[in-house]
Design a protein around this motif. Sequence first.
Motif, PDB file in Angstrom:
ATOM      1  N   HIS A  80       0.832  -1.214   0.000  1.00  0.00           N
ATOM      2  CA  HIS A  80       0.000   0.000   0.000  1.00  0.00           C
ATOM      3  C   HIS A  80       0.862   1.258   0.000  1.00  0.00           C
ATOM      4  O   HIS A  80       0.631   2.191  -0.767  1.00  0.00           O
ATOM      5  N   MET A  81       1.898   1.281   0.854  1.00  0.00           N
ATOM      6  CA  MET A  81       2.731   2.482   0.963  1.00  0.00           C
ATOM      7  C   MET A  81       3.464   2.754  -0.362  1.00  0.00           C
ATOM      8  O   MET A  81       3.626   3.893  -0.762  1.00  0.00           O
ATOM      9  N   PHE A  82       3.891   1.668  -1.030  1.00  0.00           N
ATOM     10  CA  PHE A  82       4.564   1.877  -2.328  1.00  0.00           C
ATOM     11  C   PHE A  82       3.566   2.382  -3.374  1.00  0.00           C
ATOM     12  O   PHE A  82       3.875   3.284  -4.140  1.00  0.00           O
ATOM     13  N   LEU A  93     -14.150  -2.238  -8.559  1.00  0.00           N
ATOM     14  CA  LEU A  93     -13.185  -3.310  -8.262  1.00  0.00           C
ATOM     15  C   LEU A  93     -12.368  -2.943  -7.024  1.00  0.00           C
ATOM     16  O   LEU A  93     -12.089  -3.776  -6.166  1.00  0.00           O
ATOM     17  N   VAL A  94     -11.995  -1.657  -6.958  1.00  0.00           N
ATOM     18  CA  VAL A  94     -11.218  -1.186  -5.792  1.00  0.00           C
ATOM     19  C   VAL A  94     -12.091  -1.283  -4.537  1.00  0.00           C
ATOM     20  O   VAL A  94     -11.637  -1.763  -3.500  1.00  0.00           O
ATOM     21  N   SER A  95     -13.361  -0.877  -4.663  1.00  0.00           N
ATOM     22  CA  SER A  95     -14.273  -0.966  -3.505  1.00  0.00           C
ATOM     23  C   SER A  95     -14.327  -2.408  -2.988  1.00  0.00           C
ATOM     24  O   SER A  95     -14.339  -2.630  -1.769  1.00  0.00           O
ATOM     25  N   VAL A 111     -12.003  -4.779  -3.236  1.00  0.00           N
ATOM     26  CA  VAL A 111     -10.750  -5.130  -2.542  1.00  0.00           C
ATOM     27  C   VAL A 111     -10.733  -4.463  -1.162  1.00  0.00           C
ATOM     28  O   VAL A 111     -10.358  -5.086  -0.154  1.00  0.00           O
ATOM     29  N   VAL A 112     -11.186  -3.199  -1.103  1.00  0.00           N
ATOM     30  CA  VAL A 112     -11.200  -2.505   0.197  1.00  0.00           C
ATOM     31  C   VAL A 112     -12.125  -3.256   1.166  1.00  0.00           C
ATOM     32  O   VAL A 112     -11.774  -3.449   2.338  1.00  0.00           O
ATOM     33  N   ALA A 113     -13.292  -3.712   0.662  1.00  0.00           N
ATOM     34  CA  ALA A 113     -14.234  -4.419   1.539  1.00  0.00           C
ATOM     35  C   ALA A 113     -13.568  -5.665   2.141  1.00  0.00           C
ATOM     36  O   ALA A 113     -13.724  -5.946   3.341  1.00  0.00           O
ATOM     37  N   ALA A 163     -12.293   4.554   9.539  1.00  0.00           N
ATOM     38  CA  ALA A 163     -12.789   5.730   8.810  1.00  0.00           C
ATOM     39  C   ALA A 163     -12.149   5.783   7.417  1.00  0.00           C
ATOM     40  O   ALA A 163     -12.820   6.018   6.418  1.00  0.00           O
ATOM     41  N   HIS A 164     -10.820   5.540   7.363  1.00  0.00           N
ATOM     42  CA  HIS A 164     -10.108   5.588   6.077  1.00  0.00           C
ATOM     43  C   HIS A 164     -10.641   4.506   5.133  1.00  0.00           C
ATOM     44  O   HIS A 164     -10.918   4.765   3.961  1.00  0.00           O
ATOM     45  N   LEU A 165     -10.809   3.300   5.658  1.00  0.00           N
ATOM     46  CA  LEU A 165     -11.261   2.202   4.802  1.00  0.00           C
ATOM     47  C   LEU A 165     -12.686   2.448   4.305  1.00  0.00           C
ATOM     48  O   LEU A 165     -13.009   2.189   3.142  1.00  0.00           O
ATOM     49  N   PHE A 166     -13.530   2.987   5.181  1.00  0.00           N
ATOM     50  CA  PHE A 166     -14.905   3.272   4.771  1.00  0.00           C
ATOM     51  C   PHE A 166     -14.903   4.312   3.637  1.00  0.00           C
ATOM     52  O   PHE A 166     -15.607   4.166   2.644  1.00  0.00           O
ATOM     53  N   GLY A 176      -8.122  13.652  -6.946  1.00  0.00           N
ATOM     54  CA  GLY A 176      -9.029  13.345  -5.834  1.00  0.00           C
ATOM     55  C   GLY A 176      -8.293  13.212  -4.507  1.00  0.00           C
ATOM     56  O   GLY A 176      -8.693  13.793  -3.494  1.00  0.00           O
ATOM     57  N   SER A 177      -7.181  12.455  -4.503  1.00  0.00           N
ATOM     58  CA  SER A 177      -6.457  12.218  -3.258  1.00  0.00           C
ATOM     59  C   SER A 177      -5.810  13.501  -2.744  1.00  0.00           C
ATOM     60  O   SER A 177      -5.830  13.783  -1.545  1.00  0.00           O
ATOM     61  N   SER A 178      -5.248  14.308  -3.665  1.00  0.00           N
ATOM     62  CA  SER A 178      -4.589  15.555  -3.252  1.00  0.00           C
ATOM     63  C   SER A 178      -5.619  16.553  -2.727  1.00  0.00           C
ATOM     64  O   SER A 178      -5.390  17.243  -1.734  1.00  0.00           O
ATOM     65  N   LEU A 229      -2.595   8.733  11.495  1.00  0.00           N
ATOM     66  CA  LEU A 229      -2.753   7.338  11.048  1.00  0.00           C
ATOM     67  C   LEU A 229      -1.414   6.764  10.581  1.00  0.00           C
ATOM     68  O   LEU A 229      -1.086   5.615  10.862  1.00  0.00           O
ATOM     69  N   LEU A 230      -0.631   7.604   9.895  1.00  0.00           N
ATOM     70  CA  LEU A 230       0.661   7.144   9.379  1.00  0.00           C
ATOM     71  C   LEU A 230       1.580   6.701  10.527  1.00  0.00           C
ATOM     72  O   LEU A 230       2.155   5.602  10.487  1.00  0.00           O
ATOM     73  N   PHE A 231       1.707   7.544  11.569  1.00  0.00           N
ATOM     74  CA  PHE A 231       2.561   7.180  12.707  1.00  0.00           C
ATOM     75  C   PHE A 231       2.031   5.924  13.393  1.00  0.00           C
ATOM     76  O   PHE A 231       2.793   5.020  13.737  1.00  0.00           O
ATOM     77  N   ALA A 232       0.706   5.879  13.570  1.00  0.00           N
ATOM     78  CA  ALA A 232       0.113   4.715  14.255  1.00  0.00           C
ATOM     79  C   ALA A 232       0.384   3.438  13.462  1.00  0.00           C
ATOM     80  O   ALA A 232       0.860   2.439  14.021  1.00  0.00           O
ATOM     81  N   VAL A 233       0.156   3.493  12.149  1.00  0.00           N
ATOM     82  CA  VAL A 233       0.270   2.271  11.353  1.00  0.00           C
ATOM     83  C   VAL A 233       1.722   1.822  11.209  1.00  0.00           C
ATOM     84  O   VAL A 233       2.023   0.624  11.265  1.00  0.00           O
ATOM     85  N   GLU A 234       2.637   2.769  11.084  1.00  0.00           N
ATOM     86  CA  GLU A 234       4.049   2.378  10.923  1.00  0.00           C
ATOM     87  C   GLU A 234       4.622   1.796  12.215  1.00  0.00           C
ATOM     88  O   GLU A 234       5.391   0.841  12.181  1.00  0.00           O
ATOM     89  N   LEU A 257       9.123   7.648   3.861  1.00  0.00           N
ATOM     90  CA  LEU A 257       8.400   7.565   2.578  1.00  0.00           C
ATOM     91  C   LEU A 257       6.990   8.146   2.728  1.00  0.00           C
ATOM     92  O   LEU A 257       6.527   8.922   1.887  1.00  0.00           O
ATOM     93  N   GLY A 258       6.334   7.810   3.831  1.00  0.00           N
ATOM     94  CA  GLY A 258       4.964   8.275   4.069  1.00  0.00           C
ATOM     95  C   GLY A 258       4.900   9.787   4.216  1.00  0.00           C
ATOM     96  O   GLY A 258       3.989  10.425   3.681  1.00  0.00           O
ATOM     97  N   LEU A 259       5.881  10.361   4.925  1.00  0.00           N
ATOM     98  CA  LEU A 259       5.867  11.817   5.129  1.00  0.00           C
ATOM     99  C   LEU A 259       6.094  12.548   3.805  1.00  0.00           C
ATOM    100  O   LEU A 259       5.434  13.546   3.513  1.00  0.00           O
ATOM    101  N   LEU A 260       7.021  12.027   3.004  1.00  0.00           N
ATOM    102  CA  LEU A 260       7.260  12.638   1.683  1.00  0.00           C
ATOM    103  C   LEU A 260       5.996  12.565   0.819  1.00  0.00           C
ATOM    104  O   LEU A 260       5.618  13.531   0.147  1.00  0.00           O
ATOM    105  N   THR A 261       5.353  11.386   0.875  1.00  0.00           N
ATOM    106  CA  THR A 261       4.138  11.179   0.086  1.00  0.00           C
ATOM    107  C   THR A 261       3.036  12.149   0.516  1.00  0.00           C
ATOM    108  O   THR A 261       2.392  12.795  -0.300  1.00  0.00           O
ATOM    109  N   LEU A 262       2.880  12.238   1.844  1.00  0.00           N
ATOM    110  CA  LEU A 262       1.858  13.146   2.396  1.00  0.00           C
ATOM    111  C   LEU A 262       2.130  14.576   1.924  1.00  0.00           C
ATOM    112  O   LEU A 262       1.221  15.297   1.501  1.00  0.00           O
TER     113      LEU A 262
END
Length: 258
Positions: A42-44, A76-78, A80-82, A140-143, A156-158, A173-178, A221-226
Amino acid sequence: MSDLIEGFLGKTVDGKKSRLPAKLDYYQSATGLFLGLFMWGHMFFVSSILVSKDFMHTVTKMFEGSMFLQTPQPLLVSGVVALVFAIFIVHAMLGMRKLPSNFRQFQAYRTHMQMMKHDETTMWFIQAVTGFAMFFLGSAHLFMMMTKADEIGPFGSSDRMYSDFMWPFYLVLLFAVELHGSIGLYRLCVKWGWFEGDNAKQTRAKLKKVKWAITVFFLGLGLLTLGAYVKYGYEYSNGLVDKYNSATQIEKFLKVGK
Ligand code: HEM
């Protein structure tokens, strides 16, 4: 639910030692391993924005089936998310068994942790706190991803990050998940004896180093992406519309007159 209670008590209704806690532990490990490895992927994928907006657009369309469909389908993405969401909930419910069940237990644990100053105890504590936070933030993110899969993309994401002011949410979320993910994978290796070799103590020390390296790498990587999403979101909100956005996204953008 009665299974979870049996798992928690460690006894069957007729008082025999239950095998369920071991089984539930196994499911917790398996779902955790899946989610931990999924997050690396996901992060990549999400960081494809660092290469270019075009590249992130291509990756997004690929997940919508562009390779075998003429019109890519966000549904299709929905789907996979489900599936990921279901695994996420099972993992969280299994993890809940291990949280302190009242404030006194929590205080006792914290005092114990401060007295011991033991790495593994501190890690367990971080794991519990980040897991608790992720139960809400991750859900919340997954929903959002499941119901708004059509809005995933360079625009959309930006726009979500900047105009919808979602970046503080993603930062937490990034700090928590990492932290949670890499501690989780480390603990899996220790628990099931993976890579143990002849000297378990030495392996543990090495694994801890690898764990930290992975955390630092994905946090960086996550901080740069954000940062990249926020930057593009800022640019969009100032009237620069990307030529690679889908027509509907551009229409939406113009309609709200940002
Ligand atoms: C199939 C499931 C998932 C999909 C399709 C997905 C998709 C995305 C997308 C497109 C973004 C970019 C921001 C946005 O568009 O809002 C993002 C960011 C993020 N997602 Fe997910 N996600 C999924 C699962 C998860 C899970 C299970 C977690 C952790 C609980 C998670 C944590 C994050 C984090 C921390 C970010 C920010 C990344 C960064 O700053 O580099 N995602 N996700």
